[in-house]
Write a protein that holds these residues in place. Structure first.
Motif, short mmCIF file in Angstrom:
data_model
loop_
_atom_site.label_atom_id
_atom_site.label_comp_id
_atom_site.label_asym_id
_atom_site.label_seq_id
_atom_site.Cartn_x
_atom_site.Cartn_y
_atom_site.Cartn_z
N ALA A 17 65.40 41.26 -106.59
CA ALA A 17 66.60 41.02 -105.77
C ALA A 17 66.30 41.08 -104.27
N THR A 18 65.23 41.77 -103.88
CA THR A 18 64.88 41.86 -102.46
C THR A 18 63.95 40.74 -102.02
N GLY A 19 63.56 39.87 -102.97
CA GLY A 19 62.66 38.77 -102.64
C GLY A 19 61.19 39.10 -102.80
N ARG A 20 60.88 40.28 -103.31
CA ARG A 20 59.47 40.67 -103.51
C ARG A 20 58.96 40.16 -104.85
N LYS A 21 57.70 39.75 -104.85
CA LYS A 21 57.07 39.30 -106.08
C LYS A 21 56.83 40.48 -107.02
N GLY A 22 56.97 40.19 -108.29
CA GLY A 22 56.68 41.20 -109.31
C GLY A 22 55.20 41.22 -109.64
N LEU A 23 54.89 41.82 -110.76
CA LEU A 23 53.50 41.98 -111.18
C LEU A 23 52.93 40.67 -111.72
N SER A 24 51.67 40.46 -111.45
CA SER A 24 50.99 39.26 -111.95
C SER A 24 50.54 39.46 -113.39
N ALA A 25 50.21 38.38 -114.05
CA ALA A 25 49.67 38.45 -115.41
C ALA A 25 48.37 39.24 -115.41
N LEU A 26 47.59 39.12 -114.36
CA LEU A 26 46.33 39.86 -114.27
C LEU A 26 46.58 41.36 -114.25
N GLN A 27 47.56 41.81 -113.48
CA GLN A 27 47.88 43.24 -113.44
C GLN A 27 48.36 43.73 -114.81
N LYS A 28 49.22 42.96 -115.45
CA LYS A 28 49.76 43.37 -116.75
C LYS A 28 48.66 43.41 -117.81
N CYS A 29 47.81 42.39 -117.84
CA CYS A 29 46.73 42.36 -118.83
C CYS A 29 45.69 43.44 -118.55
N THR A 30 45.43 43.70 -117.27
CA THR A 30 44.48 44.76 -116.92
C THR A 30 45.00 46.11 -117.38
N ALA A 31 46.29 46.36 -117.22
CA ALA A 31 46.87 47.62 -117.69
C ALA A 31 46.66 47.76 -119.20
N ALA A 32 46.96 46.69 -119.94
CA ALA A 32 46.79 46.73 -121.40
C ALA A 32 45.33 46.96 -121.77
N LEU A 33 44.43 46.25 -121.13
CA LEU A 33 43.00 46.39 -121.44
C LEU A 33 42.47 47.77 -121.11
N ARG A 34 42.91 48.36 -120.02
CA ARG A 34 42.46 49.71 -119.66
C ARG A 34 42.94 50.73 -120.69
N MET A 35 44.16 50.55 -121.17
CA MET A 35 44.67 51.47 -122.19
C MET A 35 43.89 51.30 -123.49
N LEU A 36 43.59 50.07 -123.87
CA LEU A 36 42.85 49.83 -125.11
C LEU A 36 41.38 50.25 -124.99
N ALA A 37 40.74 49.89 -123.89
CA ALA A 37 39.30 50.12 -123.75
C ALA A 37 38.95 51.57 -123.45
N TYR A 38 39.76 52.22 -122.65
CA TYR A 38 39.42 53.58 -122.21
C TYR A 38 40.33 54.64 -122.80
N GLY A 39 41.27 54.25 -123.64
CA GLY A 39 42.17 55.21 -124.24
C GLY A 39 43.12 55.84 -123.24
N MET A 40 43.37 55.13 -122.14
CA MET A 40 44.26 55.66 -121.12
C MET A 40 45.71 55.59 -121.60
N THR A 41 46.52 56.50 -121.10
CA THR A 41 47.95 56.46 -121.41
C THR A 41 48.63 55.58 -120.38
N ALA A 42 49.86 55.18 -120.69
CA ALA A 42 50.61 54.28 -119.81
C ALA A 42 50.81 54.90 -118.43
N ASP A 43 51.02 56.21 -118.36
CA ASP A 43 51.24 56.81 -117.05
C ASP A 43 49.94 56.97 -116.25
N GLN A 44 48.78 56.83 -116.89
CA GLN A 44 47.52 56.90 -116.16
C GLN A 44 47.21 55.62 -115.41
#
Length: 186
Positions: A17-44
């Motif tokens: 609503a403020t005109g700022r861009k949201g997260l990119s696909a790269l950021q979202k996929c990187t988050a998923a991969l870090r959780m899968l590969a390193y066993g990180m939790t979502a809050d990490q």
């Protein structure tokens, strides 16, 4: 990333609503991969990627479903006879006749795998419904004939450590590594 993000509109960049861009696909996929590969939790991953915990969880769900939808038929299936031949030859070269994989390299949470037949799945337990993994978690392996130390065996196996059930399809590593040879094997 492209194969997953091109087939799921959740990965597109939105403008808030403020005109700022949201997260990119790269950021979202990187988050998923870090959780899968390193066993990180979502809050990490939130501090590293500037992504909220809830968005990281959604990223993991969308990413795993996308991987299954895009690549499941080819890569997440039972091994074909050609696959078995290749896997067995690869393992034999490294001194493990009859081995078709290492469960420890898969990083499964065994407690969740046991629920695959109970009908109570969360979004990530969709993995446990794949034919390859159902056989694995039910202790089944393809018939394979091989000899070790003069003993004949008729079933392939997965190499594991001692946290897995004592099934014929799971061969545990040496727990008391006293000799150099035992330490090398383990």
């Amino acid at each position: 990333m492209e194969a997953v993000s091109n087939n799921d509109p959740w990965f597109t960049i939105n403008i808030d609503a403020t005109g700022r861009k949201g997260l990119s696909a790269l950021q979202k996929c990187t988050a998923a991969l870090r959780m899968l590969a390193y066993g990180m939790t979502a809050d990490q991953v939130d501090e590293y990627l500037r992504i909220s915990e809830s968005t990281a969880r959604k990223a993991l769900t969308h990413f795993t479903k996308g991987i299954i939808n895009q690549f499941g038929q080819h890569y997440l299936r039972k091994p074909t006879p050609q696959d078995l031949t290749r896997l067995l030859a690869f393992s034999e070269e490294r001194g493990f006749p009859g081995m078709i994989g290492s469960v420890d390299c898969m990083h499964w949470e065994w407690k969740n795998a046991q629920q695959h037949g109970k009908g109570s799945y969360n979004d990530l337990n969709v993995l446990y419904r794949l034919p390859l993994l159902i056989d694995l978690f039910e202790g089944r392996a393809p018939p394979v004939n091989f000899t070790v130390n003069g003993n004949q065996y008729g079933m392939a196996y997965y190499l594991t450590d001692d946290i897995y059930p004592k099934w014929a399809t799971f061969i545990q590593s040496i727990t008391e590594r006293q000799t150099a040879k035992a330490r090398l094997f383990a």
